[in-house]
Design an enzyme around this catalytic site. Sequence first.
Site, PDB file in Angstrom:
ATOM      1  N   GLY A  69       0.814  -1.201   0.000  1.00 38.49           N
ATOM      2  CA  GLY A  69       0.000   0.000   0.000  1.00 38.49           C
ATOM      3  C   GLY A  69       0.852   1.256   0.000  1.00 38.49           C
ATOM      4  O   GLY A  69       0.503   2.271  -0.633  1.00 38.49           O
ATOM      5  N   HIS A 196      -3.161  -6.467   3.250  1.00 40.46           N
ATOM      6  CA  HIS A 196      -3.098  -7.037   4.598  1.00 40.46           C
ATOM      7  C   HIS A 196      -4.026  -6.324   5.574  1.00 40.46           C
ATOM      8  O   HIS A 196      -4.219  -6.786   6.692  1.00 40.46           O
ATOM      9  CB  HIS A 196      -1.660  -7.036   5.128  1.00 40.46           C
ATOM     10  CG  HIS A 196      -1.120  -5.699   5.482  1.00 40.46           C
ATOM     11  ND1 HIS A 196      -0.569  -4.851   4.556  1.00 40.46           N
ATOM     12  CD2 HIS A 196      -1.024  -5.059   6.673  1.00 40.46           C
ATOM     13  CE1 HIS A 196      -0.156  -3.756   5.152  1.00 40.46           C
ATOM     14  NE2 HIS A 196      -0.423  -3.837   6.444  1.00 40.46           N
ATOM     15  N   CYS A 321       5.164   7.449  23.696  1.00 35.18           N
ATOM     16  CA  CYS A 321       5.947   6.578  24.573  1.00 35.18           C
ATOM     17  C   CYS A 321       6.174   5.200  23.975  1.00 35.18           C
ATOM     18  O   CYS A 321       6.907   4.399  24.546  1.00 35.18           O
ATOM     19  CB  CYS A 321       5.259   6.443  25.922  1.00 35.18           C
ATOM     20  SG  CYS A 321       5.113   8.006  26.798  1.00 35.18           S
TER      21      CYS A 321
END
Length: 473
Positions: A69, A196, A321
């Site tokens: 993609g 996918h 994070c």
Amino acid sequence: MPYFDAASAAPLHPVAREALLASLDEGWADPARLYREGRRARLLLDAAREAAAEAVGCRPDELVFTPSGTHAVHSGVSGVLAARRRAGRRLVHSAVEHSAVLHAAEVHEAAGGTRAEVAVNGAGRVAAGDVAAALTGDTALVAVQSANHEVGTEQPVEEVAGLCQEAGVPLLVDAAQSLPWGQVPGAWSVLAASAHKWGGPPGVGLLVVRKGTRFAPQGPADERESGRSAGFENLPAIVAAAASLRALRGPETSAEASRLRALVDRIRARVPELVPDVEVVGDPVHRLPHLVTFSCLYVDGETLLGELDRAGFSVSSGSSCTSSTLIPSHVLRAMGVLSEGNVRVSLPYGTAEAEVERFLEVLPGLVRSVRERLGVPPRAAEAAPAGAAGPEAAPAARPSDLVVDALGKRCPIPVIELAKVIGRVPVGGTVTVLSDDEAARQDIPAWCTMREQEYVGERAAERGAAYVVRRRV
């Protein structure tokens, strides 16, 4: 183990598995050759193209298969911009596009082109009128995704496409997240997607360029896939990708979308009830049926995802994070929402209701545990006892002004230290947080909104920045 990260990669669809195994025996030869094996392979490729085109809603000769993609996005952006060089060199895109679009835009800008980024609202949705306002006489291409990969917000693609058509500017749509759920409406010009994401095998993308759209493929010329995607086709994967996409166009997909939407509605409603200080992000109405994202105050996102993994749940995050760059997600930043403790849940087809219920049972305890390890008091916004601000709080020059030194501390520590001391200043007093963590620029204002405090602003500091908060309640 419940897998809740279909937005990253959906489990292989049963139809894809069957088609992949069958085509390994029949589709190994070169489809460009005229001998028997080559002709057989060509028939498989043509049938896959027709099936994929029908599922997308385009002509077979408008669709080519690419290695991914991302490759489809890059080829689509570069091909249109090159073909429309005489019309202009301006690229317009929304602020929440996938990184593939942003990277393509950076390449275009480095080559001398220009670009304009269209802002989104707090739910991550762009206004069609804002896109139209960004169109100028030298605009060569507009890129707007059909739905966001991080928060699930759907964009007004049909309306944007109409406005672009009136202006004579092609629209490229990254449909990777929405194509599993149906065709993209509107008069778009170029579309990119990735197999996918819908349960096809990885390594297959789609690039659709509608007739009448000027397009000049970039890179070395190749006779395969209409010259738009170089290299030998991975025919077994292509056949499997097309078969699974066609399978998703059956009536059962609509029913499954409704069922998953109800499960997501349950998560959206229950998480804020079960977990204190949580912000559910994304548009509550215009959204994908299977995806929900929320952020937890005072939580280290990477630690929380690790705890969920140990509890048996595979989820992902857009939190800074969980990134080696320690930079907040550009999507969350554009929306102006909390980035710390960010969790994205995207349910694959067939997710059991019991798995969602167990997730809701497990989550509160895990968040509580992470907060306790970070030293978050039970009610972090309550006034701390005198002298209990901790080593991070410098002595205040006057009782209405505190300085919190959070330099060298990463998310969510600066926000936790702010919450610990805000109660020590009287209403109208200020707390200044010193931080060199980029996430603080986003999360401190978001904390103020959630806790009904006033974010005064940011000023330069010797290191990092100083963020000033005024106590209102």
